[in-house]
Design a protein around this motif. Structure first.
Motif, short mmCIF file in Angstrom:
data_model
loop_
_atom_site.label_atom_id
_atom_site.label_comp_id
_atom_site.label_asym_id
_atom_site.label_seq_id
_atom_site.Cartn_x
_atom_site.Cartn_y
_atom_site.Cartn_z
N GLU A 93 0.99 -1.12 -0.02
CA GLU A 93 0.03 -0.20 0.17
C GLU A 93 0.83 1.06 0.05
N ALA A 94 0.42 2.39 -0.75
CA ALA A 94 1.15 3.42 -0.60
C ALA A 94 1.25 4.31 0.60
N SER A 95 2.39 4.43 1.15
CA SER A 95 2.74 5.35 2.22
C SER A 95 2.97 6.75 1.96
N LYS A 96 2.41 7.69 2.59
CA LYS A 96 2.77 9.06 2.51
C LYS A 96 3.46 9.22 3.68
N VAL A 97 4.50 10.17 3.65
CA VAL A 97 5.19 10.78 4.68
C VAL A 97 5.09 12.36 4.44
N ILE A 98 4.41 13.05 5.47
CA ILE A 98 4.21 14.37 5.64
C ILE A 98 5.16 15.03 6.44
N LYS A 99 5.88 15.96 6.31
CA LYS A 99 6.68 16.53 7.25
C LYS A 99 6.19 18.31 7.20
N ILE A 100 5.91 18.51 8.56
CA ILE A 100 5.71 19.94 8.58
C ILE A 100 6.80 20.52 9.25
N ASP A 101 7.40 21.52 8.66
CA ASP A 101 8.61 22.36 9.28
C ASP A 101 7.83 23.54 9.96
N PRO A 102 8.23 23.84 11.36
CA PRO A 102 7.37 24.99 11.87
C PRO A 102 8.20 26.41 11.66
N ALA A 103 9.40 26.13 11.12
CA ALA A 103 10.13 27.22 10.76
C ALA A 103 9.52 27.97 9.33
N THR A 104 9.16 26.90 8.35
CA THR A 104 8.83 27.04 7.14
C THR A 104 7.47 27.80 7.29
N THR A 105 6.68 26.96 8.08
CA THR A 105 5.22 27.58 8.15
C THR A 105 5.06 28.83 8.72
N ASP A 106 6.05 29.26 9.69
CA ASP A 106 6.08 30.71 10.31
C ASP A 106 6.62 31.78 9.40
N PHE A 107 7.49 31.27 8.42
CA PHE A 107 8.07 31.97 7.29
C PHE A 107 6.76 32.37 6.51
N TYR A 108 5.92 31.37 6.16
CA TYR A 108 4.90 31.43 4.99
C TYR A 108 3.85 32.33 5.58
N ILE A 109 3.56 32.34 6.89
CA ILE A 109 2.70 33.32 7.43
C ILE A 109 3.05 34.52 7.48
N ARG A 110 4.34 34.97 7.92
CA ARG A 110 4.87 36.18 7.78
C ARG A 110 4.91 36.78 6.28
N LEU A 111 5.36 35.93 5.49
CA LEU A 111 5.21 36.25 4.09
C LEU A 111 3.84 36.61 3.47
N THR A 112 2.62 35.83 4.01
CA THR A 112 1.59 36.33 3.71
C THR A 112 1.21 37.58 4.18
N ASN A 113 1.42 37.74 5.33
CA ASN A 113 1.21 39.08 6.25
C ASN A 113 1.83 40.27 5.13
N PHE A 114 2.94 40.07 4.79
CA PHE A 114 3.90 41.01 3.84
C PHE A 114 2.96 41.27 2.90
N TYR A 115 2.36 40.34 2.12
CA TYR A 115 1.63 40.67 1.07
C TYR A 115 0.34 41.40 1.23
N HIS A 116 -0.32 41.16 2.28
CA HIS A 116 -1.48 41.94 2.49
C HIS A 116 -1.07 43.21 2.96
N GLN A 117 -0.02 43.40 3.35
CA GLN A 117 0.22 44.65 3.50
C GLN A 117 0.64 45.59 2.31
N PHE A 118 1.48 44.82 1.67
CA PHE A 118 1.52 45.47 -0.03
C PHE A 118 0.37 45.84 -0.56
N GLN A 119 -0.54 44.87 -0.47
CA GLN A 119 -2.10 45.19 -0.87
C GLN A 119 -2.68 46.49 -0.49
N ALA A 120 -2.47 46.67 0.85
CA ALA A 120 -3.15 47.68 1.62
C ALA A 120 -2.49 48.89 1.21
N ILE A 121 -1.00 48.90 1.04
CA ILE A 121 -0.10 50.01 0.43
C ILE A 121 -0.73 50.50 -0.78
N GLY A 122 -0.83 49.64 -1.86
CA GLY A 122 -1.26 49.93 -3.15
C GLY A 122 -2.58 50.67 -3.14
#
Length: 148
Positions: A61-90
């Motif tokens: 049976e196929a096995s899936k390994v999912i790795k969640i890196d907290p640092a990458t998740t945090d980086f993604y969240i902060r990057l998303t916040n930057f994107y929303h701030q740039f939209q607001a500035i625009g």
């Protein structure tokens, strides 16, 4: 007659019988090196029981390994916040330009828009630095290349 009454009664106590009572058991033996590899693979699978992992592997049976890196998740969240701030500035930028054109004369509007243009150039520089940091992060920390 008493024996007939006893046999007709339903059993109410105890465990319910299984639909498929046949159970086949197998045993395997690992060397210490093999056991180490097995434990690592088992932990990566995220399953709770070793028997289920062995069954999954044995039956292909196929096995899936999912790795969640907290640092990458945090980086993604902060990057998303930057994107929303740039939209607001625009959005604010467009509103400011429209307000300056409608509320001020040509000379005053030109001076104010010149100041806004200088701030916009600084914002572009910051956005380029952010993109450079993102690319650096990708190269250092994100595994974009999967092994063959």
């Amino acid at each position: 007659m008493a024996d007939e009454k006893r046999t007709k009664r339903k059993k109410t106590a105890g465990r319910k019988p299984k639909k498929d009572p046949a159970v086949f058991r197998y045993s395997i033996k690992f060397t210490s090196e093999e056991n180490g590899r097995f434990e690592i693979l088992f932990q990566k699978s995220g399953l709770r029981y070793r028997a289920r992992y062995i069954k999954m592997k044995a039956l292909d049976e196929a096995s899936k390994v999912i790795k969640i890196d907290p640092a990458t998740t945090d980086f993604y969240i902060r990057l998303t916040n930057f994107y929303h701030q740039f939209q607001a500035i625009g959005n604010n930028y467009n509103q400011v330009v429209k307000a300056v054109k409608t509320n001020f004369g040509d000379k005053r509007a030109f001076v104010l828009l010149r100041k806004l243009e200088k701030e916009t150039v600084e914002l572009v520089i910051v956005s380029r630095q952010i993109v450079a940091l993102i690319n650096e992060y990708k190269e250092k920390y994100l595994n974009t290349h999967l092994p063959d």
